[in-house]
Enzyme design. Structure first.
Site, PDB file in Angstrom:
ATOM      1  CB  SER A 142      -0.851  -0.014   1.277  1.00 33.35           C
ATOM      2  OG  SER A 142      -1.459   1.241   1.504  1.00 33.35           O
ATOM      3  CE1 TYR A 155      -4.427  -1.966   5.199  1.00 30.81           C
ATOM      4  CE2 TYR A 155      -3.170   0.008   4.681  1.00 30.81           C
ATOM      5  CZ  TYR A 155      -3.944  -1.068   4.271  1.00 30.81           C
ATOM      6  OH  TYR A 155      -4.227  -1.233   2.931  1.00 30.81           O
TER       7      TYR A 155
HETATM    8  P1  NAD Z   1     -11.410  -6.354   0.624  1.00 27.42           P
HETATM    9  O1  NAD Z   1     -11.972  -6.194   1.996  1.00 27.42           O
HETATM   10  O2  NAD Z   1     -12.302  -6.150  -0.546  1.00 27.42           O
HETATM   11  O3  NAD Z   1     -10.728  -7.799   0.470  1.00 27.42           O
HETATM   12  C1  NAD Z   1      -9.975  -8.377   1.480  1.00 27.42           C
HETATM   13  C2  NAD Z   1      -9.873  -9.865   1.234  1.00 27.42           C
HETATM   14  O4  NAD Z   1      -9.108 -10.438   2.313  1.00 27.42           O
HETATM   15  C3  NAD Z   1     -11.246 -10.557   1.239  1.00 27.42           C
HETATM   16  O5  NAD Z   1     -11.272 -11.593   0.286  1.00 27.42           O
HETATM   17  C4  NAD Z   1     -11.316 -11.129   2.646  1.00 27.42           C
HETATM   18  O6  NAD Z   1     -12.177 -12.263   2.760  1.00 27.42           O
HETATM   19  C5  NAD Z   1      -9.863 -11.521   2.856  1.00 27.42           C
HETATM   20  N1  NAD Z   1      -9.550 -11.767   4.254  1.00 27.42           N
HETATM   21  C6  NAD Z   1      -9.742 -10.936   5.313  1.00 27.42           C
HETATM   22  N2  NAD Z   1      -9.419 -11.576   6.446  1.00 27.42           N
HETATM   23  C7  NAD Z   1      -9.018 -12.826   6.104  1.00 27.42           C
HETATM   24  C8  NAD Z   1      -8.580 -13.969   6.825  1.00 27.42           C
HETATM   25  N3  NAD Z   1      -8.473 -13.964   8.169  1.00 27.42           N
HETATM   26  N4  NAD Z   1      -8.259 -15.082   6.143  1.00 27.42           N
HETATM   27  C9  NAD Z   1      -8.372 -15.126   4.795  1.00 27.42           C
HETATM   28  N5  NAD Z   1      -8.796 -14.071   4.043  1.00 27.42           N
HETATM   29  C10 NAD Z   1      -9.112 -12.944   4.708  1.00 27.42           C
HETATM   30  O7  NAD Z   1     -10.157  -5.366   0.589  1.00 27.42           O
HETATM   31  P2  NAD Z   1      -9.223  -4.859  -0.605  1.00 27.42           P
HETATM   32  O8  NAD Z   1      -9.308  -3.389  -0.603  1.00 27.42           O
HETATM   33  O9  NAD Z   1      -9.471  -5.606  -1.865  1.00 27.42           O
HETATM   34  O10 NAD Z   1      -7.798  -5.229   0.000  1.00 27.42           O
HETATM   35  C11 NAD Z   1      -6.940  -6.193  -0.570  1.00 27.42           C
HETATM   36  C12 NAD Z   1      -5.500  -5.817  -0.244  1.00 27.42           C
HETATM   37  O11 NAD Z   1      -5.192  -4.563  -0.853  1.00 27.42           O
HETATM   38  C13 NAD Z   1      -5.240  -5.644   1.251  1.00 27.42           C
HETATM   39  O12 NAD Z   1      -3.981  -6.180   1.571  1.00 27.42           O
HETATM   40  C14 NAD Z   1      -5.242  -4.134   1.419  1.00 27.42           C
HETATM   41  O13 NAD Z   1      -4.462  -3.723   2.516  1.00 27.42           O
HETATM   42  C15 NAD Z   1      -4.616  -3.711   0.096  1.00 27.42           C
HETATM   43  N6  NAD Z   1      -4.866  -2.327  -0.244  1.00 27.42           N
HETATM   44  C16 NAD Z   1      -6.128  -1.859  -0.424  1.00 27.42           C
HETATM   45  C17 NAD Z   1      -6.326  -0.527  -0.740  1.00 27.42           C
HETATM   46  C18 NAD Z   1      -7.690   0.059  -0.964  1.00 27.42           C
HETATM   47  O14 NAD Z   1      -7.789   1.280  -1.096  1.00 27.42           O
HETATM   48  N7  NAD Z   1      -8.753  -0.723  -1.041  1.00 27.42           N
HETATM   49  C19 NAD Z   1      -5.229   0.332  -0.863  1.00 27.42           C
HETATM   50  C20 NAD Z   1      -3.943  -0.177  -0.661  1.00 27.42           C
HETATM   51  C21 NAD Z   1      -3.781  -1.511  -0.362  1.00 27.42           C
END
Ligand code: NAD
Length: 260
Positions: A142, A155
Site C-alpha cells: 500500500s 496497518y
Molecule cells: P477487501 O476487503 O475487498 O478484500 C480483502 C480480502 O481479504 C477478502 O477476500 C477477505 O475475505 C480476505 N480476508 C480478510 N481476512 C481474512 C482472513 N483472516 N483469512 C483469509 N482471508 C481474509 O479489501 P481490498 O481493498 O481488496 O484489500 C486487498 C489488499 O489490498 C489488502 O492487503 C489491502 O491492505 C490492500 N490495499 C487496499 C487498498 C484500498 O484502497 N482498497 C489500498 C492499498 C492496499
C-alpha cells in the site's frame, strides 16, 4: 500475455483487489486458487468469476491468521495442480483507531493477516519454486508501506513490514528465476475502503459520494480511485517476460499521493 500452464494462488480473493487479480489471471490462462472469507454465495461467485477456458478455480478457505492452515493450503495446491508458480499475498484488513485506543486483538489480527500470512505463504511456496527454478511472488502492500496516516498504526506497520519482506525474499532468490515485488495502491474503492467512506460520511454528515470525494481529496491528487482491474494488469505485468529481471521493487499506483 499468456499464463497457460501456470498455477496462481491469490490470498483474500473473495472480494475487491484479490478477486480482480484472480479473474484476470484466469482470463490469461492460469489455473487459479481462490482464498478468503465469505458466505457460500460469495465464495461460489468468486469461483465462477475466476473459472475460464475449461479450468475451474479451486477454493481453499485457509484463515490467514493460521500459519498451519496457510502452509497446508500451499501443500494442497502443489499436490492437486503440481506447482505454485504465482503467489499473490493480498489478504488484508483495516482497523482505524489512535494508538492509545487500539485494541490489542485488532493489532494482532492486522499484523497476522496483512504481514505474517505473506511470510508463511512465501515460506511454504519457496521450496517448490526453487526446485522448479521459477516463481512470481507479488505482495499487495500500500502507499501505507511508504508513508503513514494517523489512526492506522497496525496497518502502516504491516505494510512497511511487507515491503521489507519483499526485498529480503527478492535478494535471497535473486539468482534464480524467482522474483518478489510489491504493489502499492492508493485508494481503491473496495469493501475495505467503503467502510472508511461510510465512517467519514457519518462523521461529517455527508452523502456517500461527497464523502468518497473528500477521502480522495485528502490524499490523492488525481482525485481518482485505482481499480482492481488496473492492479490486476500491473500484477500480470510482473509475471511477464518484460519484468523477469525486476525484483525487490514497489510499483506504486497512487494518483500522486506519495509524490507530495
Ligand atoms: P477487501 O476487503 O475487498 O478484500 C480483502 C480480502 O481479504 C477478502 O477476500 C477477505 O475475505 C480476505 N480476508 C480478510 N481476512 C481474512 C482472513 N483472516 N483469512 C483469509 N482471508 C481474509 O479489501 P481490498 O481493498 O481488496 O484489500 C486487498 C489488499 O489490498 C489488502 O492487503 C489491502 O491492505 C490492500 N490495499 C487496499 C487498498 C484500498 O484502497 N482498497 C489500498 C492499498 C492496499
Amino acid at each position: 500475455m499468456n499464463l497457460e500452464g501456470k498455477v496462481a494462488v491469490v490470498t483474500g480473493s473473495t472480494s475487491g483487489i484479490g478477486l480482480g487479480m484472480a479473474v484476470h489471471f484466469a482470463k490469461l490462462g492460469a489455473q487459479v486458487v481462490i482464498n478468503g472469507l465469505g458466505d457460500e454465495q460469495t465464495i461460489n461467485t468468486a469461483i465462477d468469476q475466476a473459472s475460464f477456458g475449461g479450468k475451474t478455480a479451486h477454493y481453499n478457505g485457509a484463515d490467514m491468521r493460521d500459519a498451519d492452515a496457510i502452509s497446508s493450503m500451499i501443500e494442497e495446491v502443489e499436490a492437486k495442480f503440481g506447482s505454485v508458480d504465482i503467489l499473490v499475498n493480498n489478504a488484508g484488513i483495516q482497523h482505524v483507531s489512535r494508538v492509545e485506543n487500539f485494541p490489542a486483538d485488532r493489532w494482532n489480527d492486522v499484523i497476522a493477516i496483512n504481514l505474517s500470512s505473506a511470510f508463511h505463504a512465501i515460506k511454504a511456496a519457496l521450496p517448490g519454486m526453487q526446485k522448479r527454478n521459477y516463481g512470481r511472488i507479488i505482495n499487495i502492500a500500500s502507499v501505507h508501506g511508504q508513508v503513514a496516516s494517523v489512526e492506522k498504526s497496525a496497518y502502516v506497520a504491516a505494510k512497511h513490514g511487507i515491503i521489507g519482506l519483499t526485498k529480503v525474499v527478492a535478494l535471497e532468490n535473486a539468482e534464480q528465476h524467482i522474483t518478489c515485488n510489491a504493489i502499492c495502491p492508493g485508494w481503491v474503492r473496495t469493501p475495505l475502503v467503503e467502510a472508511q467512506i461510510e465512517a467519514l460520511a457519518e462523521k461529517e454528515g455527508l452523502d456517500t459520494e461527497a464523502a468518497a470525494k473528500q477521502l480522495l481529496a485528502s490524499k490523492e491528487p488525481s482525485l481518482r480511485f485505482a481499480t482492481p482491474e488496473q492492479l490486476a494488469e500491473t500484477a500480470a505485468f510482473l509475471c511477464s517476460d518484460a519484468a523477469s529481471n525486476m525484483t525487490g521493487v514497489n510499483l506504486t499506483l497512487d494518483g500522486g499521493w506519495t509524490a507530495q
